[in-house]
Write a protein that holds these residues in place. Structure first.
Motif, PDB file in Angstrom:
ATOM      1  N   MET A 196      97.774 120.567  18.726  1.00 49.10           N
ATOM      2  CA  MET A 196      96.503 121.237  18.175  1.00 49.10           C
ATOM      3  C   MET A 196      96.138 120.482  16.859  1.00 49.10           C
ATOM      4  O   MET A 196      97.005 120.209  15.937  1.00 49.10           O
ATOM      5  CB  MET A 196      96.584 122.580  17.888  1.00 49.10           C
ATOM      6  CG  MET A 196      95.298 123.396  17.591  1.00 49.10           C
ATOM      7  SD  MET A 196      95.460 125.158  17.369  1.00 49.10           S
ATOM      8  CE  MET A 196      96.187 125.363  15.965  1.00 49.10           C
TER       9      MET A 196
ATOM     10  N   GLN B 262      92.905 120.629  13.964  1.00 47.18           N
ATOM     11  CA  GLN B 262      91.770 121.399  13.421  1.00 47.18           C
ATOM     12  C   GLN B 262      90.919 120.754  12.540  1.00 47.18           C
ATOM     13  O   GLN B 262      91.442 119.640  11.843  1.00 47.18           O
ATOM     14  CB  GLN B 262      92.441 122.524  12.542  1.00 47.18           C
ATOM     15  CG  GLN B 262      93.468 123.500  13.356  1.00 47.18           C
ATOM     16  CD  GLN B 262      93.877 124.666  12.456  1.00 47.18           C
ATOM     17  OE1 GLN B 262      93.129 125.298  11.526  1.00 47.18           O
ATOM     18  NE2 GLN B 262      95.057 125.341  12.695  1.00 47.18           N
TER      19      GLN B 262
ATOM     20  N   ALA C 135      89.167 124.266  16.166  1.00 48.46           N
ATOM     21  CA  ALA C 135      90.350 123.550  16.887  1.00 48.46           C
ATOM     22  C   ALA C 135      90.368 123.169  18.315  1.00 48.46           C
ATOM     23  O   ALA C 135      89.446 123.704  18.986  1.00 48.46           O
ATOM     24  CB  ALA C 135      91.597 124.746  16.699  1.00 48.46           C
ATOM     25  N   TYR C 136      91.265 122.270  18.594  1.00 50.52           N
ATOM     26  CA  TYR C 136      91.393 121.653  19.886  1.00 50.52           C
ATOM     27  C   TYR C 136      92.528 121.322  20.186  1.00 50.52           C
ATOM     28  O   TYR C 136      93.476 121.103  19.416  1.00 50.52           O
ATOM     29  CB  TYR C 136      90.225 120.747  20.180  1.00 50.52           C
ATOM     30  CG  TYR C 136      90.467 119.583  19.283  1.00 50.52           C
ATOM     31  CD1 TYR C 136      91.220 118.215  19.674  1.00 50.52           C
ATOM     32  CD2 TYR C 136      89.960 119.394  17.878  1.00 50.52           C
ATOM     33  CE1 TYR C 136      91.435 117.142  18.723  1.00 50.52           C
ATOM     34  CE2 TYR C 136      90.183 118.305  17.260  1.00 50.52           C
ATOM     35  CZ  TYR C 136      90.987 117.197  17.660  1.00 50.52           C
ATOM     36  OH  TYR C 136      91.228 115.977  16.778  1.00 50.52           O
ATOM     37  N   LEU C 137      92.969 121.098  21.526  1.00 47.70           N
ATOM     38  CA  LEU C 137      94.039 120.505  21.886  1.00 47.70           C
ATOM     39  C   LEU C 137      94.139 118.974  22.282  1.00 47.70           C
ATOM     40  O   LEU C 137      93.138 118.752  22.846  1.00 47.70           O
ATOM     41  CB  LEU C 137      94.901 121.216  23.078  1.00 47.70           C
ATOM     42  CG  LEU C 137      95.393 122.728  23.075  1.00 47.70           C
ATOM     43  CD1 LEU C 137      95.824 123.300  24.164  1.00 47.70           C
ATOM     44  CD2 LEU C 137      96.286 122.920  21.869  1.00 47.70           C
TER      45      LEU C 137
ATOM     46  N   GLN D 205     101.369 130.766  19.966  1.00 46.30           N
ATOM     47  CA  GLN D 205     100.840 131.329  18.826  1.00 46.30           C
ATOM     48  C   GLN D 205     101.106 132.856  19.074  1.00 46.30           C
ATOM     49  O   GLN D 205     100.892 133.504  19.866  1.00 46.30           O
ATOM     50  CB  GLN D 205      99.423 130.904  18.513  1.00 46.30           C
ATOM     51  CG  GLN D 205      98.921 131.718  17.230  1.00 46.30           C
ATOM     52  CD  GLN D 205      98.028 130.937  16.348  1.00 46.30           C
ATOM     53  OE1 GLN D 205      98.176 129.706  16.534  1.00 46.30           O
ATOM     54  NE2 GLN D 205      97.252 131.503  15.688  1.00 46.30           N
TER      55      GLN D 205
ATOM     56  N   VAL E 244      91.799 130.749  17.738  1.00 48.51           N
ATOM     57  CA  VAL E 244      92.947 130.903  18.352  1.00 48.51           C
ATOM     58  C   VAL E 244      93.836 132.120  18.219  1.00 48.51           C
ATOM     59  O   VAL E 244      93.868 132.419  17.143  1.00 48.51           O
ATOM     60  CB  VAL E 244      93.840 129.570  17.808  1.00 48.51           C
ATOM     61  CG1 VAL E 244      95.146 129.535  18.316  1.00 48.51           C
ATOM     62  CG2 VAL E 244      93.125 128.426  17.686  1.00 48.51           C
TER      63      VAL E 244
ATOM     64  N   ASP F 159      98.227 132.431  22.845  1.00 46.92           N
ATOM     65  CA  ASP F 159      97.494 131.027  23.014  1.00 46.92           C
ATOM     66  C   ASP F 159      98.707 129.819  22.825  1.00 46.92           C
ATOM     67  O   ASP F 159      99.425 129.942  21.858  1.00 46.92           O
ATOM     68  CB  ASP F 159      96.340 130.555  22.386  1.00 46.92           C
ATOM     69  CG  ASP F 159      94.995 131.414  22.479  1.00 46.92           C
ATOM     70  OD1 ASP F 159      95.086 131.691  23.561  1.00 46.92           O
ATOM     71  OD2 ASP F 159      94.208 131.205  21.740  1.00 46.92           O
TER      72      ASP F 159
ATOM     73  N   ILE G 234      99.615 126.426  21.870  1.00 48.36           N
ATOM     74  CA  ILE G 234      99.120 125.505  20.947  1.00 48.36           C
ATOM     75  C   ILE G 234      99.740 124.059  21.072  1.00 48.36           C
ATOM     76  O   ILE G 234      99.428 123.261  20.206  1.00 48.36           O
ATOM     77  CB  ILE G 234      99.006 126.102  19.770  1.00 48.36           C
ATOM     78  CG1 ILE G 234     100.308 126.303  19.116  1.00 48.36           C
ATOM     79  CG2 ILE G 234      98.293 127.437  19.553  1.00 48.36           C
ATOM     80  CD1 ILE G 234     100.475 126.535  17.586  1.00 48.36           C
ATOM     81  N   GLY G 235     100.666 123.919  21.914  1.00 42.97           N
ATOM     82  CA  GLY G 235     101.339 122.730  22.052  1.00 42.97           C
ATOM     83  C   GLY G 235     102.286 122.667  23.072  1.00 42.97           C
ATOM     84  O   GLY G 235     103.028 123.609  23.155  1.00 42.97           O
TER      85      GLY G 235
END
Length: 366
Positions: A119, A121, A131-133, A307, A316, A320, A322-323
């Motif tokens: 992720m 930010q 935020a994005y992946l 998360q 977020v 979720d 997140i990685g």
């Protein structure tokens, strides 16, 4: 009655020593054997509650001593994984032994394919946080003779999911800016980008699960959010290399079973099209950390981070993902051609093994 019997008897009658007591005892022993600079000692006149002539600090010091001597240590001191997870990890360890490792012949390579997502930010020009992946995919080619040249292919990065609406273009721009073009690095012993040779020293790790876990607690003492969480992270990071032999992989799985708080978090977790069992541990930093294992082969499929609490700064939310990292290993006859020690086209600076390369895109000044 020997020291171990005294320790067990002590534990039956009083509460476990506090985390602070364990930490102080561990620091004292580390200082004693000279692994770090001297630490100021607590006031010797400070009083502690006694039970049978033993203080909580003394109990903590004894536990720390056992960690460093590999006799008992923290493995099993506070229990381990829950029963279902421990049983499934034992089965995975047995499967790892039954399924032999691929044989890399002369001139061949072990290809370790890593598909990773993490992720990012960002704050845009309007002071909006989002935020994005972002992907971070690698292919590492390890030769049969480790002294030969290894090859690392690093793919361009891309945003694959955006948290919140209206930031898709900005997320892609941010991902491309961090890594826009494919790079190929090559170096003996895997010293890519002018780094030191890669040596995970896996042959030196104990194969007995309890001794292995005690060793892990010892070398990770004082790091991470918690001792147990850092031990879990050490095992996850070691497995992630993709070069762990079957006997050590089995020992690592059984070591995970000795870490308190580990449980089966998903019986059908899927990464990169492969499904396995997820074993996870919730940490105080608000995340669930998981390793995912194929129960049929005992191979690591990958890792995942979930998360557990809503973020206060970006959209977020709890639950979720997140990685994650998905790992695949195969034996191949060839590695990509081209590339250099510094995959970015630069040159080594500050000597070989410094981990530094020049930037070919930065104008040179006299």
């Amino acid at each position: 009655m020997d020291e171990l019997q005294q320790l067990r008897a002590f534990g039956k009658n009083v509460a476990d020593p506090s985390a602070d007591a364990l930490s102080r005892g561990r620091r004292g022993l580390v200082e004693h054997i000279g692994l770090q600079p001297a630490i100021a000692k607590p006031n010797s006149r400070k009083r502690f509650a006694f039970f049978g002539g033993t203080t909580a600090l003394a109990a903590g010091a004894l536990v720390a001593t056992l960690v460093f001597t590999d006799v008992l240590g923290l493995a099993g001191w506070q229990g381990g994984a829950d029963a279902a997870a421990a049983s499934a990890l034992s089965d995975a360890a047995a499967a790892a032994i039954e399924n032999s490792d691929p044989v890399v012949g002369p001139g061949q390579y072990l290809k370790v394919d890593t598909e990773a997502v993490f992720m990012g930010q960002v704050q845009n020009a309007d002071w909006e946080n989002f935020a994005y992946l972002e992907t971070q995919n690698l292919q590492m080619y390890v030769p049969a003779d480790r002294s030969d040249e290894w090859v690392l292919v690093t793919e361009p990065r891309a945003a694959i999911k955006v948290f919140g609406e209206g930031f898709e273009e900005e997320a892609q721009e941010s991902a491309r800016a961090s890594f826009e073009e494919e790079e190929i690095s090559r170096a003996p012993y895997g010293g890519f980008d002018n780094s030191k040779p890669r040596d995970w020293r896996l042959d030196e790790l104990p194969r007995d699960p309890q001794r292995l876990l005690n060793y892990i607690y010892r070398v990770t003492a004082g790091h991470g959010v918690s001792a147990d969480g850092q031990a879990f992270d050490f095992i996850s990071t070691t497995l992630r290399t993709g070069v762990v032999p079957a006997d050590l992989r089995a020992a690592l799985y059984r070591a995970v079973a000795g870490i308190p708080g580990v449980e089966i978090t998903d019986e059908a977790a899927t990464l990169n099209g492969r499904t396995g069992v997820a074993f996870g541990r919730e940490e105080k930093d608000g995340y669930l950390y998981e390793i995912i294992i194929d129960p049929e082969t005992g191979l690591l499929i990958g890792e995942r981070i979930v998360q557990l609490v809503d973020s206060k700064f970006v959209p977020v939310f709890a639950g979720d993902v997140i990685g994650w990292t998905a790992l695949t290993t195969t034996v191949v006859d060839d590695a990509p051609a081209g590339g250099s020690l510094c995959g970015n086209g630069g040159e080594p600076v500050n000597g070989l093994g410094s981990g530094q390369c020049s930037d070919p895109n930065r104008p040179q000044t006299d």
